[in-house]
Write an enzyme that holds these catalytic residues in place. Sequence first.
Site, short mmCIF file in Angstrom:
data_model
loop_
_atom_site.label_atom_id
_atom_site.label_comp_id
_atom_site.label_asym_id
_atom_site.label_seq_id
_atom_site.Cartn_x
_atom_site.Cartn_y
_atom_site.Cartn_z
N ASP A 198 -9.19 20.91 0.58
CA ASP A 198 -8.31 19.79 0.86
C ASP A 198 -6.86 20.23 0.65
O ASP A 198 -6.59 21.18 -0.08
CB ASP A 198 -8.63 18.59 -0.05
N ARG A 238 0.82 -1.21 0.00
CA ARG A 238 0.00 0.00 0.00
C ARG A 238 0.86 1.27 0.00
O ARG A 238 0.43 2.31 -0.47
CB ARG A 238 -0.90 0.02 1.23
#
Lengths: 128, 281, 162
Positions: free
Chosen positions: B141, B34
């Site tokens: 964001d 990941r």
Amino acid sequence: MRAMVIDDSRAMRMILKRIVTKLNFDAVEAGDGQEALDLLADMPEVPELALIDWNMPNMNGLEFVTNVRADPRLREMTLVMVTTESEQSQIVRALAAGAHEYVIKPFTEGAMIEKLALLGLVPTGANS
Amino acid sequence: MTLSQPEFAFVSTLVRKEASIVLAPGKEYLVEARLIPVARAVGAANVNEFLAELQRRPNPAHQRKIIDALTTNETSWFRDREPFAALTDVILPELIKSRATTRKVRFWSGASSSGQEAYSLAITLQEALPSGWNYEIVGTDISTEMVKRAETAEYSQVEVNRGLPASQLVQYFERAGAHWRVTSQLRKNVSFKLMNLTAPLPAMQPFDVIFMRNVLIYFDVATKRTVLQNVAKLLRPDGWLFLGAAETTIGIDDNYERVAAGRTSAYRVRTGVPAGASRRG
Amino acid sequence: MSVEVEVNENDLAEMVEQVWESYLDPEGINPLIPTYDENQPSEVHSSVSISGSWTGHIVYACSIEAARRAAAAFLAMEPDEVSQEDLSDVLGELANIVGGNVKAMLPPGAFLSLPQVVLAPESTARFPNTERISGVYGIWDGEPVSISMWHSRADNNQEDGA
């Protein structure tokens, strides 16, 4: 609680069975809509939930939903379509026929649990 | 090149502390798989170098990337449900009374990621506000990439399966090839911009409701306080702040008080205290 | 040619990725790695046919080992426990899932057949008068897997009663 898993693919039934079993449902399987209706006719208690494929031999999922909705004895059953049919118009058709929710294949286990949670069929905090 | 024990320990401590997620030993391969794209994205040669640098110099943005990469639940629609139920049941009825003259509400999704929260708010408002009312939602964001994605408003089949009722999928989305796109009816009320919550915030009109969930968990106490003070300046005096279920202002910024909102709780700036007037920071 | 059909390799690749994320590789550690080799070998394949507004086939082809691993992932069992029936069933469902999603991108009025599974290599002879319009070819866990889309050349505007 009891759930009926209706799909002509045994592999898909296994996947769905695994998920609902995790959520403490007892699962009953049927390979098409007609088989599911026959089983329901013999069951003393109606399952709370049915997960229903669309494209199946003998009787497809949409016809199954229509039949269930026409039967007062099955009124309490929550109907969730689980299908590769993913056109907007198909989803609208299934909801109009009486399906409560619609899950498009492919789905992750988490997504299926979230959909069942929307329907109040998952104890809160039980999404593993 | 697999993760060493200390590297794995570093990552598992981070996600346990910040996201309450326990990584069992034996998941080293998963963690590494990941983190490879994350390491690549920040320009590190490999995962080992990426982690070594992060241990030398803590970097909240990079820590957040790790947590995002190792958590899978961040992209649901109507995530956690309760705050959205609180809006419909408690907060919007109140705002409909108190904003009756302007007939407009402004919401902020303060870590908008790929946009699901901002558009979930849009759906909620679209359905709850009486006709003739307007709403505006600003999503911010820290990632340019996420801001772009959220603006595109396109979601894959797998993404629209997550927590979005089918009736709302067909009403507020339309097919765009392999994707589903949020309809212009909602999109026209939602905008996104780049923002770092720990830096001084740009001037914005204040908001009636701020969703800033699972953001504070990434920061130390001093930074949490800074963010909360910044946010207070942008919250209308009678506005509401929603934090993540594992977050609180208590013990960090006493200008806020926790109040019940439906079956969950929200935060409001205490009356009589000017917003952002804490003496502690 | 199929000018009206806008299903390209990227769309197909994205669907394939979603199938992997959902069933074959939920932890995201074993993706299908593209080879771009249209001629890579297969040992088994499954297909669904689409008729109506567009006529053609979606074909899932792979090695027996890849099919076995896919079945094991679907059925939560070990690869050596997988029966031939399991294998056929899972191959059929994979073609069905990709086919259903492709159908949704076609002009309205397309119909999907039930899947067909052939435990033999993919062969163009099975799909006469078709041409390949799009495909994803890759290696999964060292084994070949491909998903391709074939358009019938003799697309003779069948009437359909929806």
